[in-house]
Design a protein around this motif. Structure first.
Motif, PDB file in Angstrom:
ATOM      1  N   VAL A  73     -24.703 -90.523 -27.495  1.00 34.28           N
ATOM      2  CA  VAL A  73     -24.864 -91.959 -27.773  1.00 34.28           C
ATOM      3  C   VAL A  73     -23.770 -92.752 -27.070  1.00 34.28           C
ATOM      4  O   VAL A  73     -24.033 -93.750 -26.396  1.00 34.28           O
ATOM      5  CB  VAL A  73     -24.844 -92.229 -29.297  1.00 34.28           C
ATOM      6  CG1 VAL A  73     -24.852 -93.731 -29.576  1.00 34.28           C
ATOM      7  CG2 VAL A  73     -26.030 -91.550 -29.986  1.00 34.28           C
ATOM      8  N   ALA A  74     -22.523 -92.295 -27.208  1.00 36.37           N
ATOM      9  CA  ALA A  74     -21.401 -93.025 -26.595  1.00 36.37           C
ATOM     10  C   ALA A  74     -21.572 -93.112 -25.076  1.00 36.37           C
ATOM     11  O   ALA A  74     -21.288 -94.148 -24.469  1.00 36.37           O
ATOM     12  CB  ALA A  74     -20.076 -92.342 -26.952  1.00 36.37           C
ATOM     13  N   MET A  75     -22.078 -92.029 -24.479  1.00 35.48           N
ATOM     14  CA  MET A  75     -22.189 -92.015 -23.015  1.00 35.48           C
ATOM     15  C   MET A  75     -23.320 -92.913 -22.512  1.00 35.48           C
ATOM     16  O   MET A  75     -23.332 -93.298 -21.339  1.00 35.48           O
ATOM     17  CB  MET A  75     -22.325 -90.578 -22.519  1.00 35.48           C
ATOM     18  CG  MET A  75     -20.984 -89.857 -22.596  1.00 35.48           C
ATOM     19  SD  MET A  75     -21.065 -88.128 -22.104  1.00 35.48           S
ATOM     20  CE  MET A  75     -19.311 -87.701 -22.155  1.00 35.48           C
ATOM     21  N   THR A  76     -24.275 -93.245 -23.392  1.00 38.16           N
ATOM     22  CA  THR A  76     -25.290 -94.222 -22.979  1.00 38.16           C
ATOM     23  C   THR A  76     -24.764 -95.652 -23.152  1.00 38.16           C
ATOM     24  O   THR A  76     -25.248 -96.571 -22.504  1.00 38.16           O
ATOM     25  CB  THR A  76     -26.606 -94.081 -23.774  1.00 38.16           C
ATOM     26  OG1 THR A  76     -26.336 -94.346 -25.142  1.00 38.16           O
ATOM     27  CG2 THR A  76     -27.203 -92.702 -23.617  1.00 38.16           C
ATOM     28  N   ARG A  77     -23.789 -95.848 -24.056  1.00 35.68           N
ATOM     29  CA  ARG A  77     -23.302 -97.208 -24.331  1.00 35.68           C
ATOM     30  C   ARG A  77     -22.139 -97.632 -23.447  1.00 35.68           C
ATOM     31  O   ARG A  77     -21.964 -98.817 -23.200  1.00 35.68           O
ATOM     32  CB  ARG A  77     -22.838 -97.306 -25.779  1.00 35.68           C
ATOM     33  CG  ARG A  77     -23.975 -97.267 -26.756  1.00 35.68           C
ATOM     34  CD  ARG A  77     -23.485 -97.712 -28.122  1.00 35.68           C
ATOM     35  NE  ARG A  77     -24.484 -97.388 -29.119  1.00 35.68           N
ATOM     36  CZ  ARG A  77     -24.288 -97.511 -30.417  1.00 35.68           C
ATOM     37  NH1 ARG A  77     -23.127 -97.953 -30.869  1.00 35.68           N
ATOM     38  NH2 ARG A  77     -25.245 -97.196 -31.260  1.00 35.68           N
ATOM     39  N   ARG A 108      -9.668-100.185 -19.635  1.00 42.06           N
ATOM     40  CA  ARG A 108      -9.189 -99.955 -20.997  1.00 42.06           C
ATOM     41  C   ARG A 108     -10.128-100.399 -22.119  1.00 42.06           C
ATOM     42  O   ARG A 108     -10.258 -99.666 -23.098  1.00 42.06           O
ATOM     43  CB  ARG A 108      -7.787-100.594 -21.078  1.00 42.06           C
ATOM     44  CG  ARG A 108      -7.412-101.343 -22.255  1.00 42.06           C
ATOM     45  CD  ARG A 108      -5.984-101.904 -22.049  1.00 42.06           C
ATOM     46  NE  ARG A 108      -5.990-103.356 -22.114  1.00 42.06           N
ATOM     47  CZ  ARG A 108      -6.034-104.186 -21.088  1.00 42.06           C
ATOM     48  NH1 ARG A 108      -6.038-103.756 -19.863  1.00 42.06           N
ATOM     49  NH2 ARG A 108      -6.060-105.477 -21.273  1.00 42.06           N
ATOM     50  N   PRO A 109     -10.851-101.557 -22.031  1.00 42.95           N
ATOM     51  CA  PRO A 109     -11.633-101.974 -23.205  1.00 42.95           C
ATOM     52  C   PRO A 109     -12.661-100.923 -23.639  1.00 42.95           C
ATOM     53  O   PRO A 109     -12.787-100.623 -24.830  1.00 42.95           O
ATOM     54  CB  PRO A 109     -12.316-103.267 -22.750  1.00 42.95           C
ATOM     55  CG  PRO A 109     -11.453-103.784 -21.648  1.00 42.95           C
ATOM     56  CD  PRO A 109     -10.901-102.561 -20.959  1.00 42.95           C
ATOM     57  N   GLU A 110     -13.381-100.351 -22.666  1.00 43.60           N
ATOM     58  CA  GLU A 110     -14.422 -99.388 -23.065  1.00 43.60           C
ATOM     59  C   GLU A 110     -13.827 -98.073 -23.560  1.00 43.60           C
ATOM     60  O   GLU A 110     -14.459 -97.376 -24.358  1.00 43.60           O
ATOM     61  CB  GLU A 110     -15.442 -99.154 -21.944  1.00 43.60           C
ATOM     62  CG  GLU A 110     -14.879 -98.786 -20.604  1.00 43.60           C
ATOM     63  CD  GLU A 110     -14.691 -99.984 -19.682  1.00 43.60           C
ATOM     64  OE1 GLU A 110     -14.374-101.084 -20.170  1.00 43.60           O
ATOM     65  OE2 GLU A 110     -14.859 -99.798 -18.452  1.00 43.60           O
ATOM     66  N   ALA A 111     -12.619 -97.748 -23.126  1.00 39.81           N
ATOM     67  CA  ALA A 111     -11.980 -96.534 -23.653  1.00 39.81           C
ATOM     68  C   ALA A 111     -11.668 -96.720 -25.136  1.00 39.81           C
ATOM     69  O   ALA A 111     -11.971 -95.853 -25.967  1.00 39.81           O
ATOM     70  CB  ALA A 111     -10.701 -96.218 -22.879  1.00 39.81           C
ATOM     71  N   PHE A 112     -11.077 -97.884 -25.494  1.00 35.97           N
ATOM     72  CA  PHE A 112     -10.788 -98.167 -26.902  1.00 35.97           C
ATOM     73  C   PHE A 112     -12.075 -98.207 -27.730  1.00 35.97           C
ATOM     74  O   PHE A 112     -12.163 -97.636 -28.814  1.00 35.97           O
ATOM     75  CB  PHE A 112     -10.061 -99.508 -27.052  1.00 35.97           C
ATOM     76  CG  PHE A 112      -8.578 -99.441 -26.788  1.00 35.97           C
ATOM     77  CD1 PHE A 112      -7.755 -98.620 -27.549  1.00 35.97           C
ATOM     78  CD2 PHE A 112      -8.002-100.230 -25.800  1.00 35.97           C
ATOM     79  CE1 PHE A 112      -6.374 -98.580 -27.305  1.00 35.97           C
ATOM     80  CE2 PHE A 112      -6.624-100.194 -25.565  1.00 35.97           C
ATOM     81  CZ  PHE A 112      -5.815 -99.363 -26.317  1.00 35.97           C
ATOM     82  N   GLU A 113     -13.083 -98.935 -27.200  1.00 32.30           N
ATOM     83  CA  GLU A 113     -14.319 -99.116 -27.969  1.00 32.30           C
ATOM     84  C   GLU A 113     -15.020 -97.789 -28.212  1.00 32.30           C
ATOM     85  O   GLU A 113     -15.471 -97.499 -29.330  1.00 32.30           O
ATOM     86  CB  GLU A 113     -15.276-100.065 -27.228  1.00 32.30           C
ATOM     87  CG  GLU A 113     -14.839-101.515 -27.289  1.00 32.30           C
ATOM     88  CD  GLU A 113     -15.650-102.393 -26.324  1.00 32.30           C
ATOM     89  OE1 GLU A 113     -16.752-101.977 -25.910  1.00 32.30           O
ATOM     90  OE2 GLU A 113     -15.160-103.489 -25.998  1.00 32.30           O
TER      91      GLU A 113
END
Lengths: 153, 82
Positions: A73-77, A108-113
């Protein structure tokens, strides 16, 4: 120990101590501009009660599948280059790590999210439970706050 | 009738002092019906009826999911990993 590693994801359930350096090395890639790492640890004090250790048990084959599903799921988002979810089982003494979630992305934003998503959903979906062992010998199963979401089949 | 084995973990395993229980039910019973039958048979499970899930073949099942002989079943109370 159950572990699966590809060049993009690493999922592991193990009684061994979590190796933070190995996780960081796995996440390192020239494509990444940021790596977010979350480490969950055994806390000594909770509401005035002193914990000596946490004991984790899992429905291991299903836990492994759910961890992979969360990564799917995370890898699709988010545009994730590498990610890992490592969970320790058995006894985890105070200060030691029980879980490590890591995500490497370009920015950085997508790493945190993505990291936040993975640890938050792990705590609802992945069939692992902890038992707290308190001073004076008291032992309690910790029960989660909400049931896991059912998958449509 | 089929004898379904249901794995127990965490608080239910401790309360029942068993790693699994067996329950007779019709082949083709739904997940919801099996959860109701388990709670009737093991009253200690009843407080968990609305918050526990049945995992069927290592996936969380909808209550309408039909269960067949040989399916791998496990009761999952709210988890507390992490």
């Amino acid at each position: 120990m159950v572990a699966e590693k590809s060049n993009k994801r690493w999922v592991s359930l193990s009684k061994a101590r979590l190796d933070v350096t190995a996780a960081y090395q796995f996440l390192q890639t020239p494509a990444a501009g940021g790596i977010a790492l979350f480490i969950g640890t055994t806390r000594q004090w909770t509401d005035g009660h002193e914990t000596t250790l946490l004991m984790y048990e899992g429905y291991e084959p299903m836990a492994q599948k759910e961890m992979h599903r969360l990564l799917d799921v995370a890898m699709t988002r988010w545009p994730i280059h590498r990610a890992c979810i490592l969970h320790r089982l058995g006894e985890v003494p105070v200060t030691e790590a029980s879980v490590l979630v890591g995500v490497a992305t370009a920015h950085r934003p997508e790493a945190f999210e993505a990291c936040r998503f993975l640890i938050d959903r792990l705590k609802v979906q992945v069939p692992i439970w902890k038992q707290e062992h308190l001073t004076h010998g008291q032992v309690n199963w910790i029960e989660g706050n909400e049931p896991p979401e059912t998958t449509v089949t | 009738m089929v004898s379904f084995q249901v794995q127990l973990y965490s608080v239910l395993r401790s309360k029942l002092a068993e790693a699994s229980v067996n329950l007779e039910a019709l082949d083709g019973v739904t997940t919801g019906e099996l959860l109701d039958a388990l709670c009737d048979h093991y009253p200690v499970m009843a407080p968990y009826r609305n918050i526990m899930r049945l995992a069927v073949n290592q996936e969380y099942a909808l209550e309408s999911r039909i269960i067949r002989a040989g399916d791998e079943l496990a009761l999952i109370t709210p988890v507390s990993g992490g």
